[in-house]
Design an enzyme around this catalytic site. Structure first.
Site, PDB file in Angstrom:
ATOM      1  N   CYS A 165       0.831  -1.184   0.000  1.00 36.18           N
ATOM      2  CA  CYS A 165       0.000   0.000   0.000  1.00 36.18           C
ATOM      3  C   CYS A 165       0.871   1.240   0.000  1.00 36.18           C
ATOM      4  O   CYS A 165       2.090   1.180  -0.050  1.00 36.18           O
ATOM      5  CB  CYS A 165      -0.895   0.034   1.250  1.00 36.18           C
ATOM      6  SG  CYS A 165      -1.854  -1.456   1.533  1.00 36.18           S
TER       7      CYS A 165
ATOM      8  N   LEU B 108      -3.183  -1.796  -2.180  1.00 35.20           N
ATOM      9  CA  LEU B 108      -2.981  -2.789  -3.222  1.00 35.20           C
ATOM     10  C   LEU B 108      -3.326  -4.130  -2.593  1.00 35.20           C
ATOM     11  O   LEU B 108      -2.592  -4.646  -1.752  1.00 35.20           O
ATOM     12  CB  LEU B 108      -1.530  -2.776  -3.715  1.00 35.20           C
ATOM     13  CG  LEU B 108      -1.189  -3.712  -4.863  1.00 35.20           C
ATOM     14  CD1 LEU B 108      -1.917  -3.316  -6.137  1.00 35.20           C
ATOM     15  CD2 LEU B 108       0.333  -3.727  -5.110  1.00 35.20           C
TER      16      LEU B 108
ATOM     17  N   ILE C 214      -3.564  -7.705  -1.593  1.00 38.67           N
ATOM     18  CA  ILE C 214      -2.758  -8.911  -1.810  1.00 38.67           C
ATOM     19  C   ILE C 214      -3.129 -10.005  -0.817  1.00 38.67           C
ATOM     20  O   ILE C 214      -3.207 -11.176  -1.172  1.00 38.67           O
ATOM     21  CB  ILE C 214      -1.256  -8.562  -1.713  1.00 38.67           C
ATOM     22  CG1 ILE C 214      -0.857  -7.682  -2.908  1.00 38.67           C
ATOM     23  CG2 ILE C 214      -0.394  -9.819  -1.679  1.00 38.67           C
ATOM     24  CD1 ILE C 214       0.554  -7.166  -2.853  1.00 38.67           C
ATOM     25  N   VAL C 215      -3.365  -9.636   0.447  1.00 40.23           N
ATOM     26  CA  VAL C 215      -3.749 -10.593   1.493  1.00 40.23           C
ATOM     27  C   VAL C 215      -5.128 -10.207   2.024  1.00 40.23           C
ATOM     28  O   VAL C 215      -5.387  -9.030   2.273  1.00 40.23           O
ATOM     29  CB  VAL C 215      -2.705 -10.590   2.635  1.00 40.23           C
ATOM     30  CG1 VAL C 215      -3.171 -11.481   3.777  1.00 40.23           C
ATOM     31  CG2 VAL C 215      -1.343 -11.043   2.119  1.00 40.23           C
TER      32      VAL C 215
ATOM     33  N   ASN D 140       2.003   0.016   5.190  1.00 40.53           N
ATOM     34  CA  ASN D 140       2.491  -0.255   3.841  1.00 40.53           C
ATOM     35  C   ASN D 140       3.466  -1.408   3.927  1.00 40.53           C
ATOM     36  O   ASN D 140       4.504  -1.298   4.582  1.00 40.53           O
ATOM     37  CB  ASN D 140       3.181   1.000   3.283  1.00 40.53           C
ATOM     38  CG  ASN D 140       4.019   0.699   2.059  1.00 40.53           C
ATOM     39  OD1 ASN D 140       3.713  -0.206   1.293  1.00 40.53           O
ATOM     40  ND2 ASN D 140       5.080   1.458   1.868  1.00 40.53           N
TER      41      ASN D 140
ATOM     42  N   ILE E 159      14.917  -8.467 -18.196  1.00 44.30           N
ATOM     43  CA  ILE E 159      15.258  -7.326 -19.045  1.00 44.30           C
ATOM     44  C   ILE E 159      16.304  -7.753 -20.053  1.00 44.30           C
ATOM     45  O   ILE E 159      17.339  -8.337 -19.687  1.00 44.30           O
ATOM     46  CB  ILE E 159      15.818  -6.166 -18.205  1.00 44.30           C
ATOM     47  CG1 ILE E 159      14.798  -5.702 -17.164  1.00 44.30           C
ATOM     48  CG2 ILE E 159      16.243  -5.006 -19.088  1.00 44.30           C
ATOM     49  CD1 ILE E 159      15.392  -4.777 -16.112  1.00 44.30           C
TER      50      ILE E 159
END
Length: 661
Positions: free
Chosen positions: A2, A51, A53-54, A75, A290
């Protein structure tokens, strides 16, 4: 994962308009676009951009304890929360959710600030104790997750990113020339400073308590390399313990209610953790890497081999010079600081690919080099200490060929390299001996500054880099590791190249090698299990021998880098480069000597080869000019607010109210 924000009234209660919190959250919506939560009372205002996620359905923040006297926004991730929760329940704590955030509240109820010692995770925490009118802020041990603050107009204002603070009407960005001199010496800003005057960062492994108008900041953890020889332990004992710790550190970082992917560089570190996921779980695994159009930087062949071996769904971001130059302004917007390299730009593009692939979480390999002796700077230290015992030796400096095998093809450059590393060779008791060469080299960049530091690199280090009491008792390798971890790992690698460019695209990175148990184990290791001769990460290579093919597991360390001057002066120079490096723009910012920068630009535009210092100078000047342009000159034009359609919960005092924006 977060983003968090907050405002605390330090002296007396005063209302904070809801719009202020909404605007702060809107500036960091990229960190948590799924939903937003706000807690407000007469003393404190807390906000969270989530965000998920859990506990996707039940973990919305802010979260309170049973009687509503404690509120938290958070966060990060607490990876050991399933182990912590049963003990707390036995002690009488009742849980409302299944998320890791709530564990923090109950640990704090039980243990106060000592709760941090129980947490295995990566975090920035803001916890409000309304009964005692106390705000508790804390950051994880190694500084994986950021936390910034300032005191202004009787308020403590804080957030996961500086841009959130700058939305406050009384907070302004002004680049600090003395701190800029730090960047152009140490390659990063040293905490608690940021590049902006009066805006600070809470250092890694520290907490802050605000109560009765006073701020108290204290450490709860720091790297400790004090070792006690244990003759009863064999190398096999160390190897078995390390392997089990790393397996567990990797597996608990798969705890999520969403799929977890992995970055794959083609090197030892990320290949090992990806291989552990495949060997010890049934999880499907998407990997990401990348590739560069410039062969000097490309490792895609090794990445492809590893992905084929693991059988992953492998995604590749193919980076050109033009793409790095094009996204560099976005990178600086998210990193919020000058950079002496472009390496964060490809990482920004990589996290965008992860987001487009509809993942939110990736496992990465950061930390192995710092804690297991992987960098050339550690080998340089070993060679210079050995050489210093016979400084007139003709053959001891030839060990540098082991680090830089290409020098044998470069004629006179070998003699130059020897003279370079011979500087202050015998001053081995100097605390900053290991980093003297790097910092002195970086200090040459200050010729470009309008206000260069009057201090030497070592004097500046003595002023800005505190050393622990037992530092002088440690081995040369341990001293070098401590300096690398405290001056570069968190301020640059985990910040600009890690959290900021990943969370720019709502991607959470997780780092098994930064599990504090792995870190503390590695810090207690005998040096020979980390750096054996000039063979780096010896113990990790023994683990990798079981998991990886020799062409991966025994590869020589190749540092991750990205092209610099060719990204800005290649075929066609981006318009912003021309504009920001013009004499007019340089005079307006007042940070650089326009004639010195003009000379550098002419060299970059020519066909002449550029030194490493010149390359760093280009990145440093351009990124500083971008920082000034975006945060000092034009920031107000980029302010935004939450909009209709955002999922927002506002909690006023102790009464829950669901409000639309």
């Amino acid at each position: 994962m977060c983003g968090i924000v907050g405002i605390l009234n330090l002296q007396e209660p005063q209302p904070v308009p809801l719009e202020v919190l909404q605007q702060m959250l809107a500036m960091i919506r990229h960190r948590g676009p799924d939903e937003f939560g706000i807690y407000r009372d007469e003393w404190v205002n807390l906000g969270n951009a989530r965000l998920s996620i859990v506990d996707l359905s039940g973990g919305q923040q802010p979260i309170c304890n049973e009687d509503g006297t404690l509120w938290v926004v958070f966060n990060g991730e607490i990876f050991n929360y399933p182990e912590l929760r049963p003990n707390l329940e036995k002690q009488g704590h009742r849980f409302q959710t299944n998320c890791d955030t709530e564990v923090i509240l109950h640990l704090y109820e039980e243990y106060g600030t000592d709760c941090l010692n129980f947490l295995n995770g990566q975090f920035a925490i803001a916890l409000w104790d309304s009964r005692n009118r106390r705000l508790f802020l804390a950051r994880d041990r190694l500084g994986v997750r950021p936390l910034f603050y300032t005191v202004c107009d009787g308020q403590l204002i804080f957030g996961s990113e500086i841009k959130a603070l700058l939305t406050h009407s009384q907070v302004f960005a002004e680049i600090d020339p003395t701190v800029l001199a730090q960047v152009f010496t140490f390659w990063s800003v040293q905490p608690p400073n940021t590049i902006f005057k009066d805006i600070l960062t809470l250092p890694p492994g520290h907490y802050l308590v605000a109560q009765n108008g006073k701020l108290t900041i204290a450490p709860y953890w720091q790297p400790d390399f004090s070792t006690v020889a244990d003759p009863s332990r064999s190398e096999r004992d160390y190897l078995e313990e390390f392997e089990q710790l790393l397996i567990d550190a990797t597996l608990i970082r798969l705890r999520a209610d969403v799929p977890v992917g992995a970055y794959l560089s083609g090197g030892l570190d990320s290949s090992t953790t990806a291989a552990m996921i495949r060997q010890y779980t049934q999880n499907s695994l998407d990997t990401f890497s990348i590739a560069f159009s410039d062969p000097e930087f490309d490792e895609s062949e090794f990445q492809r081999r590893m992905a084929d071996l693991l059988g992953t769904d492998h995604q590749v971001v193919y980076c050109t010079h033009e793409e790095i130059g094009a996204v560099f302004p976005d990178v600086i917007w998210h990193t919020e600081t000058p950079l002496l390299r472009t390496a964060p730009a490809p990482m920004f593009l990589l996290s965008r690919r992860v987001q487009n692939h509809r993942l939110k979480v990736v496992i990465t390999g950061e930390g192995a080099d710092e804690f297991l002796g992987g960098y050339d700077i550690f080998k340089e230290t070993v060679i210079r200490h050995f050489w210093s015992k016979n400084p007139d030796s003709d053959w001891r400096p030839l060990l540098l060929r082991r680090l830089y095998p290409e020098i044998s093809r470069l004629g006179n450059s070998e003699a130059f390299l020897i003279q370079f590393f011979k500087k202050q060779l015998t001053e081995t008791e100097m605390p900053f001996y290991s980093h003297l060469m790097r910092w002195s080299n970086g200090a040459r960049l200050q010729r470009l500054l309008q206000h260069p530091s009057a201090l030497s690199a070592i004097d500046l280090a003595e002023q800005r880099i505190p050393l622990p009491d037992r530092f002088h008792q440690w081995s040369p390798l341990a001293k070098a590791q401590y300096l690398e971890i405290t001056t570069f790992l968190s301020p640059y690698l985990l910040c600009s190249q890690g959290d900021r460019v990943a969370m720019a695209n709502s991607i959470e990175g997780r780092f098994p090698f930064l599990d504090y148990r792995v870190v503390e184990f590695c810090n207690r290791l005998p040096d020979k299990l980390k750096l054996r001769g000039l063979n780096e990460k010896w113990l990790l290579r023994q683990v990798a021998h079981k998991l990886l093919p020799p062409e991966i597991g025994q590869r020589r360390k190749r540092p991750y880098r990205a092209p610099i001057h060719r990204s800005f002066f290649h075929r066609q120079t981006p318009d912003y480069v021309t504009e920001l490096l013009s004499e007019t723009a340089l005079q307006a910012s007042g940070l650089f000597n326009p004639s010195a920068v003009a000379q550098l630009v002419r060299k970059a535009q020519s066909s002449l080869p550029l030194s490493e210092v010149d390359e760093m100078a280009i990145a440093g000047v351009l990124s500083t000019q971008l920082t000034h342009h975006q945060f000092v000159k034009t920031f107000n034009a980029r302010k935004s607010c939450l909009t209709v359609g955002d999922r927002v919960k506002v909690i006023n005092g102790f009464v829950r109210e669901e409000l639309a924006v």
